[in-house]
Design a protein around this motif. Sequence first.
Motif, PDB file in Angstrom:
ATOM      1  N   LEU A   9      60.271 -45.317  58.755  1.00  0.00           N
ATOM      2  CA  LEU A   9      60.740 -46.245  57.730  1.00  0.00           C
ATOM      3  C   LEU A   9      59.669 -46.459  56.659  1.00  0.00           C
ATOM      4  N   GLU A  12      64.784 -53.680  52.256  1.00  0.00           N
ATOM      5  CA  GLU A  12      65.942 -52.846  52.590  1.00  0.00           C
ATOM      6  C   GLU A  12      65.511 -51.589  53.334  1.00  0.00           C
ATOM      7  N   LYS A  13      64.460 -50.928  52.843  1.00  0.00           N
ATOM      8  CA  LYS A  13      64.017 -49.678  53.469  1.00  0.00           C
ATOM      9  C   LYS A  13      63.423 -49.901  54.858  1.00  0.00           C
ATOM     10  N   GLU A  72      64.381 -52.314  56.772  1.00  0.00           N
ATOM     11  CA  GLU A  72      65.460 -52.915  57.567  1.00  0.00           C
ATOM     12  C   GLU A  72      65.049 -54.279  58.126  1.00  0.00           C
TER      13      GLU A  72
END
Length: 211
Positions: free
Chosen positions: A137, A181-182, A184
Amino acid sequence: MTPVIHIVDDDASFRTALGRLVEASGFRVASYGSGEEILSRLPTAEPGCILLDLQMPGLSGADLQDRLSQAAPLLPTVFLTGHGDIATTVRAIKAGAEDFLEKPVSAKDLLEAINRALLQNEKRCAEHHRIDKLHALAAGLTPREFQVFDLVVRGKRNKQVAFELGTSERTVKAHRHAIMEKLEVNSLAEMVSIAERLGLLNAPKRGGSAP
Protein backbone atom coordinates in the motif's frame (compact mmCIF):
# COMPACT_ATOMS: atom_id res chain seq x y z
CA MET A 1 -1.37 -27.61 4.75
CA THR A 2 0.23 -30.11 7.14
CA PRO A 3 3.02 -28.44 9.14
CA VAL A 4 6.61 -29.60 8.72
CA ILE A 5 8.59 -30.27 11.89
CA HIS A 6 12.29 -29.75 11.21
CA ILE A 7 14.47 -31.94 13.45
CA VAL A 8 18.12 -30.89 13.79
CA ASP A 9 20.22 -33.33 15.83
CA ASP A 10 23.54 -35.09 15.23
CA ASP A 11 22.24 -38.32 16.84
CA ALA A 12 20.75 -40.31 13.95
CA SER A 13 18.90 -42.79 16.18
CA PHE A 14 17.34 -39.95 18.16
CA ARG A 15 16.30 -38.18 14.95
CA THR A 16 14.67 -41.36 13.71
CA ALA A 17 12.78 -42.03 16.95
CA LEU A 18 11.67 -38.43 17.23
CA GLY A 19 10.64 -38.38 13.57
CA ARG A 20 8.44 -41.43 14.02
CA LEU A 21 6.72 -39.88 17.03
CA VAL A 22 6.11 -36.61 15.20
CA GLU A 23 4.82 -38.35 12.06
CA ALA A 24 2.54 -40.56 14.14
CA SER A 25 1.04 -37.35 15.53
CA GLY A 26 0.04 -36.24 12.05
CA PHE A 27 2.91 -33.94 11.08
CA ARG A 28 5.43 -34.09 8.28
CA VAL A 29 9.12 -34.37 9.20
CA ALA A 30 12.36 -33.04 7.74
CA SER A 31 15.59 -34.24 9.41
CA TYR A 32 19.06 -32.71 9.47
CA GLY A 33 22.25 -34.09 11.01
CA SER A 34 23.86 -30.69 11.58
CA GLY A 35 23.30 -26.98 11.61
CA GLU A 36 25.23 -26.69 8.38
CA GLU A 37 22.83 -29.12 6.70
CA ILE A 38 19.67 -27.20 7.51
CA LEU A 39 21.34 -23.96 6.41
CA SER A 40 22.26 -25.58 3.10
CA ARG A 41 18.62 -26.44 2.40
CA LEU A 42 16.62 -23.85 4.25
CA PRO A 43 12.97 -24.60 5.01
CA THR A 44 10.41 -23.16 2.64
CA ALA A 45 7.51 -20.94 3.63
CA GLU A 46 5.42 -23.95 4.70
CA PRO A 47 4.02 -23.86 8.25
CA GLY A 48 6.14 -25.59 10.85
CA CYS A 49 8.74 -25.25 13.58
CA ILE A 50 12.27 -26.38 14.39
CA LEU A 51 13.28 -28.94 17.03
CA LEU A 52 16.91 -28.14 17.68
CA ASP A 53 19.60 -29.96 19.66
CA LEU A 54 21.77 -27.60 21.67
CA GLN A 55 25.08 -29.50 21.69
CA MET A 56 26.21 -30.51 18.19
CA PRO A 57 29.61 -30.79 16.51
CA GLY A 58 30.40 -27.81 14.30
CA LEU A 59 27.75 -25.14 14.48
CA SER A 60 26.16 -25.25 17.94
CA GLY A 61 22.42 -25.06 18.49
CA ALA A 62 22.71 -21.56 19.99
CA ASP A 63 24.78 -20.30 17.03
CA LEU A 64 22.38 -21.95 14.60
CA GLN A 65 19.46 -20.24 16.33
CA ASP A 66 21.12 -16.89 15.65
CA ARG A 67 21.54 -17.78 11.96
CA LEU A 68 18.00 -19.11 11.58
CA SER A 69 16.49 -16.01 13.18
CA GLN A 70 17.70 -14.19 10.08
CA ALA A 71 17.35 -16.94 7.46
CA ALA A 72 14.00 -18.43 8.56
CA PRO A 73 12.46 -15.93 11.00
CA LEU A 74 8.92 -17.29 10.73
CA LEU A 75 9.82 -20.71 12.15
CA PRO A 76 9.86 -20.89 15.98
CA THR A 77 12.58 -22.93 17.66
CA VAL A 78 12.12 -25.54 20.38
CA PHE A 79 15.40 -26.65 21.98
CA LEU A 80 15.87 -30.28 22.93
CA THR A 81 18.99 -31.07 24.89
CA GLY A 82 20.52 -33.31 27.48
CA HIS A 83 22.92 -30.57 28.50
CA GLY A 84 20.65 -27.72 29.52
CA ASP A 85 21.57 -25.15 32.14
CA ILE A 86 20.00 -21.94 33.38
CA ALA A 87 22.36 -19.59 31.54
CA THR A 88 21.86 -21.38 28.23
CA THR A 89 18.11 -21.48 28.71
CA VAL A 90 17.97 -17.75 29.42
CA ARG A 91 20.07 -16.99 26.34
CA ALA A 92 17.89 -19.19 24.13
CA ILE A 93 14.64 -17.70 25.36
CA LYS A 94 15.95 -14.14 25.03
CA ALA A 95 17.04 -14.95 21.48
CA GLY A 96 13.48 -15.98 20.68
CA ALA A 97 13.32 -19.72 21.38
CA GLU A 98 9.73 -20.85 21.83
CA ASP A 99 10.58 -23.55 24.37
CA PHE A 100 13.48 -25.40 26.01
CA LEU A 101 13.04 -29.09 26.86
CA GLU A 102 15.58 -31.45 28.42
CA LYS A 103 16.05 -34.98 27.08
CA PRO A 104 14.51 -37.40 27.64
CA VAL A 105 11.27 -35.57 27.00
CA SER A 106 7.85 -37.16 27.23
CA ALA A 107 5.67 -37.39 24.13
CA LYS A 108 3.05 -35.26 25.89
CA ASP A 109 5.46 -32.43 26.72
CA LEU A 110 7.01 -32.56 23.26
CA LEU A 111 3.71 -32.40 21.39
CA GLU A 112 2.48 -29.60 23.64
CA ALA A 113 5.65 -27.64 22.84
CA ILE A 114 5.23 -28.32 19.12
CA ASN A 115 1.63 -27.12 19.19
CA ARG A 116 2.64 -23.92 21.01
CA ALA A 117 5.36 -23.35 18.44
CA LEU A 118 2.93 -23.90 15.57
CA LEU A 119 0.54 -21.32 17.04
CA GLN A 120 3.45 -18.89 17.21
CA ASN A 121 4.34 -19.72 13.61
CA GLU A 122 0.77 -18.96 12.57
CA LYS A 123 0.92 -15.58 14.34
CA ARG A 124 4.27 -14.71 12.76
CA CYS A 125 3.01 -15.63 9.28
CA ALA A 126 -0.14 -13.55 9.73
CA GLU A 127 1.89 -10.53 10.86
CA HIS A 128 4.34 -11.05 7.98
CA HIS A 129 1.47 -11.00 5.49
CA ARG A 130 0.03 -7.87 7.10
CA ILE A 131 3.40 -6.11 6.86
CA ASP A 132 3.73 -7.18 3.21
CA LYS A 133 0.33 -5.68 2.48
CA LEU A 134 1.26 -2.42 4.22
CA HIS A 135 4.49 -2.21 2.21
CA ALA A 136 2.46 -2.73 -0.97
CA LEU A 137 0.00 0.00 0.00
CA ALA A 138 2.80 2.43 0.90
CA ALA A 139 4.54 1.66 -2.39
CA GLY A 140 1.42 2.97 -4.15
CA LEU A 141 2.04 6.49 -2.84
CA THR A 142 3.60 9.02 -5.18
CA PRO A 143 6.93 10.55 -4.08
CA ARG A 144 5.16 13.76 -2.97
CA GLU A 145 2.42 11.81 -1.17
CA PHE A 146 5.10 9.88 0.67
CA GLN A 147 6.76 13.15 1.71
CA VAL A 148 3.43 14.38 3.11
CA PHE A 149 2.78 11.01 4.79
CA ASP A 150 6.24 11.03 6.41
CA LEU A 151 5.77 14.53 7.82
CA VAL A 152 2.17 14.04 8.96
CA VAL A 153 2.87 10.86 10.93
CA ARG A 154 5.71 12.69 12.71
CA GLY A 155 3.18 15.16 14.07
CA LYS A 156 3.42 18.02 11.57
CA ARG A 157 0.25 20.04 11.02
CA ASN A 158 -0.98 20.79 7.52
CA LYS A 159 0.36 24.35 7.73
CA GLN A 160 3.81 23.11 8.78
CA VAL A 161 3.86 20.47 6.04
CA ALA A 162 2.88 23.04 3.45
CA PHE A 163 5.65 25.40 4.59
CA GLU A 164 8.29 22.64 4.60
CA LEU A 165 7.33 21.42 1.13
CA GLY A 166 6.76 24.86 -0.33
CA THR A 167 3.13 24.27 -1.23
CA SER A 168 -0.35 25.29 -0.03
CA GLU A 169 -2.41 23.86 2.80
CA ARG A 170 -5.15 23.03 0.28
CA THR A 171 -2.68 20.90 -1.67
CA VAL A 172 -1.52 19.18 1.51
CA LYS A 173 -5.13 18.40 2.43
CA ALA A 174 -5.68 16.91 -1.03
CA HIS A 175 -2.57 14.78 -0.62
CA ARG A 176 -3.71 13.61 2.82
CA HIS A 177 -7.07 12.57 1.40
CA ALA A 178 -5.36 10.60 -1.38
CA ILE A 179 -2.93 9.02 1.11
CA MET A 180 -5.74 7.83 3.37
CA GLU A 181 -7.57 6.29 0.44
CA LYS A 182 -4.45 4.49 -0.82
CA LEU A 183 -3.54 3.24 2.65
CA GLU A 184 -7.16 2.20 3.28
CA VAL A 185 -7.41 4.10 6.57
CA ASN A 186 -9.89 6.58 8.04
CA SER A 187 -7.85 8.43 10.64
CA LEU A 188 -4.48 9.94 11.47
CA ALA A 189 -4.06 7.36 14.24
CA GLU A 190 -4.28 4.57 11.67
CA MET A 191 -1.72 6.33 9.48
CA VAL A 192 0.66 6.58 12.44
CA SER A 193 0.10 2.90 13.24
CA ILE A 194 1.08 1.94 9.69
CA ALA A 195 4.20 4.09 9.87
CA GLU A 196 5.20 2.44 13.16
CA ARG A 197 4.70 -1.06 11.79
CA LEU A 198 6.78 -0.23 8.73
CA GLY A 199 9.54 1.15 10.92
CA LEU A 200 9.32 4.62 9.40
CA LEU A 201 9.18 6.50 12.69
CA ASN A 202 12.50 5.00 13.81
CA ALA A 203 14.20 6.18 10.64
CA PRO A 204 15.46 9.69 9.84
CA LYS A 205 12.95 12.02 8.22
CA ARG A 206 12.79 11.28 4.51
CA GLY A 207 11.68 13.18 1.48
CA GLY A 208 12.05 10.49 -1.13
CA SER A 209 9.76 7.88 -2.60
CA ALA A 210 7.88 5.17 -0.78
CA PRO A 211 9.73 2.12 0.57
